[in-house]
Motif scaffolding. Structure first.
Motif, mmCIF file in Angstrom:
data_model
loop_
_atom_site.group_PDB
_atom_site.id
_atom_site.type_symbol
_atom_site.label_atom_id
_atom_site.label_comp_id
_atom_site.label_asym_id
_atom_site.label_seq_id
_atom_site.Cartn_x
_atom_site.Cartn_y
_atom_site.Cartn_z
ATOM 1 N N MET A 1 96.233 50.016 89.292
ATOM 2 C CA MET A 1 94.794 49.737 89.932
ATOM 3 C C MET A 1 93.783 50.019 88.736
ATOM 4 O O MET A 1 93.903 51.046 88.073
ATOM 5 C CB MET A 1 94.855 50.742 91.305
ATOM 6 N N ARG A 2 92.785 49.391 88.727
ATOM 7 C CA ARG A 2 91.729 49.807 88.058
ATOM 8 C C ARG A 2 90.285 49.666 88.867
ATOM 9 O O ARG A 2 90.046 48.931 89.825
ATOM 10 C CB ARG A 2 91.294 48.573 86.833
ATOM 11 N N PHE A 3 89.407 50.315 88.521
ATOM 12 C CA PHE A 3 88.392 50.376 89.073
ATOM 13 C C PHE A 3 87.228 49.540 88.199
ATOM 14 O O PHE A 3 86.996 49.926 86.958
ATOM 15 C CB PHE A 3 87.675 51.934 89.341
ATOM 16 N N GLU A 4 86.720 48.702 88.851
ATOM 17 C CA GLU A 4 85.649 47.964 88.038
ATOM 18 C C GLU A 4 84.535 47.887 88.826
ATOM 19 O O GLU A 4 84.386 47.421 89.712
ATOM 20 C CB GLU A 4 86.181 46.483 87.895
ATOM 21 N N GLY A 5 83.350 48.595 88.555
ATOM 22 C CA GLY A 5 82.154 48.446 89.048
ATOM 23 C C GLY A 5 82.258 49.103 90.481
ATOM 24 O O GLY A 5 81.708 49.027 91.398
ATOM 25 N N GLY A 6 83.243 50.364 90.503
ATOM 26 C CA GLY A 6 83.178 50.992 91.644
ATOM 27 C C GLY A 6 84.319 50.737 92.496
ATOM 28 O O GLY A 6 84.520 51.028 93.757
ATOM 29 N N VAL A 7 84.776 49.460 92.399
ATOM 30 C CA VAL A 7 85.674 48.651 93.131
ATOM 31 C C VAL A 7 87.058 48.522 92.888
ATOM 32 O O VAL A 7 87.309 48.409 91.593
ATOM 33 C CB VAL A 7 85.147 47.394 93.617
ATOM 34 N N ALA A 8 88.051 49.098 93.453
ATOM 35 C CA ALA A 8 89.494 49.007 93.121
ATOM 36 C C ALA A 8 89.901 47.778 93.093
ATOM 37 O O ALA A 8 89.959 46.779 93.836
ATOM 38 C CB ALA A 8 90.415 50.043 94.065
ATOM 39 N N LYS A 9 90.635 47.455 91.945
ATOM 40 C CA LYS A 9 91.338 45.883 91.900
ATOM 41 C C LYS A 9 92.669 46.332 91.362
ATOM 42 O O LYS A 9 92.988 46.823 90.444
ATOM 43 C CB LYS A 9 90.474 45.047 90.725
ATOM 44 N N TYR A 10 93.603 45.103 91.931
ATOM 45 C CA TYR A 10 95.085 45.312 91.717
ATOM 46 C C TYR A 10 95.521 44.139 91.115
ATOM 47 O O TYR A 10 95.080 42.948 91.711
ATOM 48 C CB TYR A 10 95.780 45.681 93.234
ATOM 49 N N THR A 11 96.626 44.006 89.985
ATOM 50 C CA THR A 11 96.998 42.863 89.671
ATOM 51 C C THR A 11 98.202 42.504 90.745
ATOM 52 O O THR A 11 98.442 43.227 91.911
ATOM 53 C CB THR A 11 98.036 43.240 88.459
ATOM 54 N N ILE A 12 98.727 41.363 90.665
ATOM 55 C CA ILE A 12 99.893 40.986 91.688
ATOM 56 C C ILE A 12 100.728 42.038 91.613
ATOM 57 O O ILE A 12 101.430 42.222 92.682
ATOM 58 C CB ILE A 12 100.187 39.509 91.596
ATOM 59 N N THR A 13 101.237 42.350 90.597
ATOM 60 C CA THR A 13 102.531 43.420 90.593
ATOM 61 C C THR A 13 102.021 44.720 91.148
ATOM 62 O O THR A 13 102.702 45.276 92.188
ATOM 63 C CB THR A 13 102.902 43.694 89.104
ATOM 64 N N GLU A 14 100.616 45.231 90.900
ATOM 65 C CA GLU A 14 100.221 46.351 91.501
ATOM 66 C C GLU A 14 100.185 46.240 93.196
ATOM 67 O O GLU A 14 100.489 47.013 93.913
ATOM 68 C CB GLU A 14 98.883 46.815 90.920
ATOM 69 N N ALA A 15 99.859 44.943 93.519
ATOM 70 C CA ALA A 15 99.560 44.858 94.904
ATOM 71 C C ALA A 15 100.666 44.793 95.532
ATOM 72 O O ALA A 15 101.076 45.400 96.554
ATOM 73 C CB ALA A 15 98.861 43.349 95.243
ATOM 74 N N ALA A 16 101.998 44.183 94.999
ATOM 75 C CA ALA A 16 103.150 44.198 95.621
ATOM 76 C C ALA A 16 103.941 45.439 95.806
ATOM 77 O O ALA A 16 104.390 46.007 96.932
ATOM 78 C CB ALA A 16 104.173 43.161 94.986
ATOM 79 N N GLU A 17 103.661 46.227 94.744
ATOM 80 C CA GLU A 17 104.343 47.658 94.734
ATOM 81 C C GLU A 17 103.702 48.597 95.573
ATOM 82 O O GLU A 17 104.005 49.364 96.258
ATOM 83 C CB GLU A 17 104.210 48.237 93.128
ATOM 84 N N THR A 18 102.355 48.371 95.666
ATOM 85 C CA THR A 18 101.446 49.440 96.514
ATOM 86 C C THR A 18 101.335 48.976 97.907
ATOM 87 O O THR A 18 101.379 50.030 98.849
ATOM 88 C CB THR A 18 99.746 49.470 96.101
ATOM 89 N N PHE A 19 101.172 47.771 98.281
ATOM 90 C CA PHE A 19 101.203 47.315 99.692
ATOM 91 C C PHE A 19 102.270 46.876 100.318
ATOM 92 O O PHE A 19 102.348 47.100 101.611
ATOM 93 C CB PHE A 19 99.762 46.442 99.720
ATOM 94 N N PHE A 20 102.915 45.903 99.918
ATOM 95 C CA PHE A 20 104.058 45.467 100.401
ATOM 96 C C PHE A 20 105.389 46.160 100.047
ATOM 97 O O PHE A 20 105.518 46.658 99.119
ATOM 98 C CB PHE A 20 104.393 43.887 99.832
ATOM 99 N N ASP A 21 106.233 45.923 100.853
ATOM 100 C CA ASP A 21 107.556 46.718 100.844
ATOM 101 C C ASP A 21 108.167 46.232 99.456
ATOM 102 O O ASP A 21 108.697 44.912 99.403
ATOM 103 C CB ASP A 21 108.530 46.596 101.942
ATOM 104 N N TYR A 22 108.196 46.492 98.470
ATOM 105 C CA TYR A 22 108.515 46.094 97.072
ATOM 106 C C TYR A 22 110.203 45.619 97.172
ATOM 107 O O TYR A 22 110.457 44.903 96.263
ATOM 108 C CB TYR A 22 108.371 47.259 95.875
ATOM 109 N N LYS A 23 110.904 46.384 97.799
ATOM 110 C CA LYS A 23 112.317 45.975 97.788
ATOM 111 C C LYS A 23 112.442 44.739 98.699
ATOM 112 O O LYS A 23 113.410 44.181 98.527
ATOM 113 C CB LYS A 23 113.123 47.413 98.537
#
Length: 114
Positions: A1-23
Motif C-alpha cells: 500500500m502506498r499513500f498518494e495524496g493522502g489516499v491509500a492505493k493498493y496494487t492487485i497483489t496487495e489487494a489480494a493479500e490484504t482484502f481477499f482470502d489469499y489462500k
C-alpha cells in the motif's frame, strides 16, 4: 500500500493479500476476474468500475478503498464470493479506512508543524 495524496492505493497483489482470502483467492484469481470483466461491470445500478491507472506505461493498476469496496459488492452480486467472505472483506476495508484516516491526521499535523 502506498499513500498518494493522502489516499491509500493498493496494487492487485496487495489487494489480494490484504482484502481477499489469499489462500483461496489468489492474485491470478483476481486478475482473471478483472480480465473477464466480472467485477468491472460494477454492482447493479452502479455501472462500470473505473480504475485509475497510475503508471500507464506499465499498465499497473492501483486500487483505492472505494474501488475495492465496489469490486467486492460486484463479486458478491455475481456470486463469485459468498456472503461470509463479503462480510470479512468489508471489515478489512473498514479497518484500512481507519488507517487511512490516521495517516491523513498525522500528515496534517506534520504539515502544520513545518
Amino acid at each position: 500500500m502506498r499513500f498518494e495524496g493522502g489516499v491509500a492505493k493498493y496494487t492487485i497483489t496487495e489487494a489480494a493479500e490484504t482484502f481477499f482470502d489469499y489462500k483461496k483467492r489468489t492474485v491470478q484469481w483476481l486478475r482473471w476476474r478483472e480480465r473477464t470483466k466480472v467485477f468491472l461491470q460494477g454492482p447493479e445500478g452502479h455501472g462500470p468500475i473505473e480504475i485509475e491507472r497510475t503508471r500507464p506505461e506499465t499498465g499497473e493498476r492501483r486500487y483505492k478503498l472505494d474501488d475495492i469496496e465496489l469490486i467486492t459488492k460486484s463479486l458478491l452480486e455475481y456470486k463469485k464470493i459468498k456472503q461470509d467472505e463479503y462480510d470479512a472483506i468489508m471489515e478489512r476495508i473498514a479497518a484500512q479506512r481507519q488507517i487511512e484516516e490516521a495517516h491523513k491526521s498525522v500528515s496534517q499535523i506534520q504539515t502544520k508543524a513545518s
